[in-house]
Motif scaffolding. Structure first.
Motif, PDB file in Angstrom:
ATOM      1  N   ILE A  73       0.853  -1.184   0.000  1.00 54.94           N
ATOM      2  CA  ILE A  73       0.000   0.000   0.000  1.00 54.94           C
ATOM      3  C   ILE A  73       0.894   1.241   0.000  1.00 54.94           C
ATOM      4  O   ILE A  73       2.018   1.201   0.509  1.00 54.94           O
ATOM      5  N   GLY A  74       0.405   2.319  -0.601  1.00 48.72           N
ATOM      6  CA  GLY A  74       1.208   3.525  -0.690  1.00 48.72           C
ATOM      7  C   GLY A  74       0.457   4.753  -0.214  1.00 48.72           C
ATOM      8  O   GLY A  74      -0.773   4.824  -0.329  1.00 48.72           O
ATOM      9  N   LEU A  75       1.200   5.720   0.289  1.00 48.07           N
ATOM     10  CA  LEU A  75       0.654   7.016   0.684  1.00 48.07           C
ATOM     11  C   LEU A  75       1.449   8.089  -0.049  1.00 48.07           C
ATOM     12  O   LEU A  75       2.673   8.174   0.097  1.00 48.07           O
ATOM     13  N   THR A  76       0.772   8.905  -0.849  1.00 51.26           N
ATOM     14  CA  THR A  76       1.462   9.872  -1.689  1.00 51.26           C
ATOM     15  C   THR A  76       0.667  11.159  -1.793  1.00 51.26           C
ATOM     16  O   THR A  76      -0.553  11.163  -1.580  1.00 51.26           O
ATOM     17  N   ARG A  77       1.359  12.241  -2.146  1.00 51.59           N
ATOM     18  CA  ARG A  77       0.723  13.543  -2.331  1.00 51.59           C
ATOM     19  C   ARG A  77       0.312  13.789  -3.786  1.00 51.59           C
ATOM     20  O   ARG A  77      -0.251  14.824  -4.086  1.00 51.59           O
ATOM     21  N   MET A  78       0.620  12.847  -4.683  1.00 56.81           N
ATOM     22  CA  MET A  78       0.287  13.065  -6.081  1.00 56.81           C
ATOM     23  C   MET A  78      -0.352  11.816  -6.668  1.00 56.81           C
ATOM     24  O   MET A  78      -0.169  10.702  -6.167  1.00 56.81           O
ATOM     25  N   LEU A  79      -1.109  12.003  -7.745  1.00 55.24           N
ATOM     26  CA  LEU A  79      -1.760  10.881  -8.401  1.00 55.24           C
ATOM     27  C   LEU A  79      -0.721   9.945  -9.007  1.00 55.24           C
ATOM     28  O   LEU A  79       0.218  10.404  -9.666  1.00 55.24           O
ATOM     29  N   PRO A  80      -0.868   8.639  -8.815  1.00 56.43           N
ATOM     30  CA  PRO A  80       0.075   7.705  -9.432  1.00 56.43           C
ATOM     31  C   PRO A  80      -0.142   7.640 -10.938  1.00 56.43           C
ATOM     32  O   PRO A  80      -1.266   7.777 -11.430  1.00 56.43           O
ATOM     33  N   GLY A  81       0.932   7.434 -11.673  1.00 54.73           N
ATOM     34  CA  GLY A  81       0.830   7.381 -13.131  1.00 54.73           C
ATOM     35  C   GLY A  81       0.668   5.979 -13.680  1.00 54.73           C
ATOM     36  O   GLY A  81       0.519   5.805 -14.899  1.00 54.73           O
ATOM     37  N   GLN A  82       0.689   4.974 -12.832  1.00 53.44           N
ATOM     38  CA  GLN A  82       0.616   3.582 -13.299  1.00 53.44           C
ATOM     39  C   GLN A  82      -0.841   3.175 -13.526  1.00 53.44           C
ATOM     40  O   GLN A  82      -1.708   3.429 -12.680  1.00 53.44           O
ATOM     41  N   ALA A  83      -1.079   2.510 -14.652  1.00 55.18           N
ATOM     42  CA  ALA A  83      -2.451   2.143 -15.024  1.00 55.18           C
ATOM     43  C   ALA A  83      -2.961   0.931 -14.250  1.00 55.18           C
ATOM     44  O   ALA A  83      -4.177   0.697 -14.203  1.00 55.18           O
ATOM     45  N   ASP A  84      -2.068   0.159 -13.664  1.00 58.48           N
ATOM     46  CA  ASP A  84      -2.491  -1.094 -13.027  1.00 58.48           C
ATOM     47  C   ASP A  84      -2.661  -0.966 -11.513  1.00 58.48           C
ATOM     48  O   ASP A  84      -2.732  -1.983 -10.817  1.00 58.48           O
ATOM     49  N   VAL A  85      -2.697   0.255 -11.001  1.00 62.68           N
ATOM     50  CA  VAL A  85      -2.921   0.442  -9.563  1.00 62.68           C
ATOM     51  C   VAL A  85      -4.216   1.224  -9.349  1.00 62.68           C
ATOM     52  O   VAL A  85      -4.702   1.907 -10.255  1.00 62.68           O
ATOM     53  N   SER A  86      -4.750   1.118  -8.155  1.00 61.82           N
ATOM     54  CA  SER A  86      -5.939   1.878  -7.780  1.00 61.82           C
ATOM     55  C   SER A  86      -5.543   2.925  -6.747  1.00 61.82           C
ATOM     56  O   SER A  86      -4.604   2.724  -5.969  1.00 61.82           O
ATOM     57  N   TYR A  87      -6.243   4.048  -6.747  1.00 63.88           N
ATOM     58  CA  TYR A  87      -5.948   5.091  -5.771  1.00 63.88           C
ATOM     59  C   TYR A  87      -7.243   5.700  -5.260  1.00 63.88           C
ATOM     60  O   TYR A  87      -8.292   5.625  -5.899  1.00 63.88           O
ATOM     61  N   GLU A  88      -7.146   6.289  -4.100  1.00 64.91           N
ATOM     62  CA  GLU A  88      -8.310   6.911  -3.462  1.00 64.91           C
ATOM     63  C   GLU A  88      -7.855   8.154  -2.699  1.00 64.91           C
ATOM     64  O   GLU A  88      -6.855   8.113  -1.971  1.00 64.91           O
ATOM     65  N   LEU A  89      -8.556   9.257  -2.899  1.00 65.57           N
ATOM     66  CA  LEU A  89      -8.275  10.481  -2.140  1.00 65.57           C
ATOM     67  C   LEU A  89      -8.810  10.291  -0.726  1.00 65.57           C
ATOM     68  O   LEU A  89     -10.000  10.067  -0.522  1.00 65.57           O
ATOM     69  N   ILE A  90      -7.912  10.375   0.260  1.00 67.05           N
ATOM     70  CA  ILE A  90      -8.348  10.137   1.638  1.00 67.05           C
ATOM     71  C   ILE A  90      -8.245  11.370   2.519  1.00 67.05           C
ATOM     72  O   ILE A  90      -8.779  11.384   3.625  1.00 67.05           O
ATOM     73  N   HIS A  91      -7.549  12.408   2.028  1.00 68.30           N
ATOM     74  CA  HIS A  91      -7.426  13.610   2.859  1.00 68.30           C
ATOM     75  C   HIS A  91      -7.090  14.801   1.989  1.00 68.30           C
ATOM     76  O   HIS A  91      -6.355  14.683   1.002  1.00 68.30           O
ATOM     77  N   LYS A  92      -7.635  15.958   2.351  1.00 67.59           N
ATOM     78  CA  LYS A  92      -7.386  17.194   1.626  1.00 67.59           C
ATOM     79  C   LYS A  92      -7.238  18.319   2.639  1.00 67.59           C
ATOM     80  O   LYS A  92      -8.036  18.420   3.573  1.00 67.59           O
ATOM     81  N   GLU A  93      -6.210  19.121   2.474  1.00 69.57           N
ATOM     82  CA  GLU A  93      -6.003  20.237   3.381  1.00 69.57           C
ATOM     83  C   GLU A  93      -5.401  21.411   2.617  1.00 69.57           C
ATOM     84  O   GLU A  93      -4.801  21.241   1.556  1.00 69.57           O
ATOM     85  N   LYS A  94      -5.538  22.592   3.179  1.00 67.87           N
ATOM     86  CA  LYS A  94      -4.980  23.780   2.580  1.00 67.87           C
ATOM     87  C   LYS A  94      -3.528  23.976   3.035  1.00 67.87           C
ATOM     88  O   LYS A  94      -3.180  23.703   4.182  1.00 67.87           O
TER      89      LYS A  94
END
Length: 219
Positions: A73-94
């Motif tokens: 599992i990964g935690l990142t600040r940017m959208l992954p560019g790989q087509a074979d992974v899934s991602y979900e926005l879990i937090h947003k802050e200013k």
């Protein structure tokens, strides 16, 4: 056969240490330096039988780690560019304008006119933010600093100011080594946290649910 043997030995080692499951996490430095230590502490307290391993890597690499199955599992600040992974926005802050605590009650305009702006410490928002800042303050001086922890130390030493997600500077603000300045002309950018997976196991489901729940409670 060799791989099966090595997996068996690894599982036996985990069992001897009191674990019966494992989870490998790839995390971007911005997350590792802010919310991750508290998340991991709470997670292992709730799930003591899961062995957790953390790999710190840049935001661009997190998606690749998951795609190549180097991490679960990964935690990142940017959208992954790989087509074979899934991602979900879990937090947003200013992001907030951060200055040395000694700057006192100076305004945004005063700070951006008298301090260098420390840039490039977030993988997403600086390009658009700089266009906005230069339109309002065309004579601003820039100092690129790519690491968040170094950025914070530079600010504490009076070398500049920067826009950082509040979660990254919360402790320093509480300890009165950094201060947050109210916005005037600049529209603060948003920082997003994504969780990245490739397929789901019981461990990744538990971690996803736990992180979403915890970050919602603390936002």
């Amino acid at each position: 056969m060799v791989r099966a043997y090595e997996e068996g030995v690894g599982n036996f080692r985990l069992w001897k240490q009191g674990y019966n499951r494992k989870l490998t996490i790839s995390a971007a430095p911005q997350i590792a330096a802010s919310v991750l230590p508290s998340l991991i502490k709470q997670f292992v307290e709730r799930y003591p039988h899961i062995e957790v391993t953390v790999n710190i890597t840049n935001s661009f690499q997190v998606g690749k780690d998951i795609s190549d199955r180097r991490s679960d599992i990964g935690l990142t600040r940017m959208l992954p560019g790989q087509a074979d992974v899934s991602y979900e926005l879990i937090h947003k802050e200013k992001a907030v304008l951060v200055a040395p605590f000694s700057a006192g009650a100076r305004t945004e305009q005063e700070l951006l006119s008298s301090y260098r702006l420390l840039t490039n410490n977030h993988p997403v928002y600086w390009e658009d933010l700089l266009l906005q800042i230069k339109a309002c303050y065309p004579h601003i001086q820039l100092l690129p600093v790519t690491q968040v922890e170094i950025t914070k130390r530079f600010i504490e030493e009076g070398l500049g100011v920067s826009y950082l997600p509040f979660s990254m500077v919360k402790k320093e603000v509480e300890n009165q080594t950094l201060s947050v300045i109210s916005q005037q002309k600049i529209i603060r950018p948003s920082s997003h946290t994504y969780i990245v997976t490739k397929g789901e196991t019981e461990e990744t489901k538990q971690f996803k649910h736990f992180v979403a729940e915890t970050l919602t409670e603390t936002s």
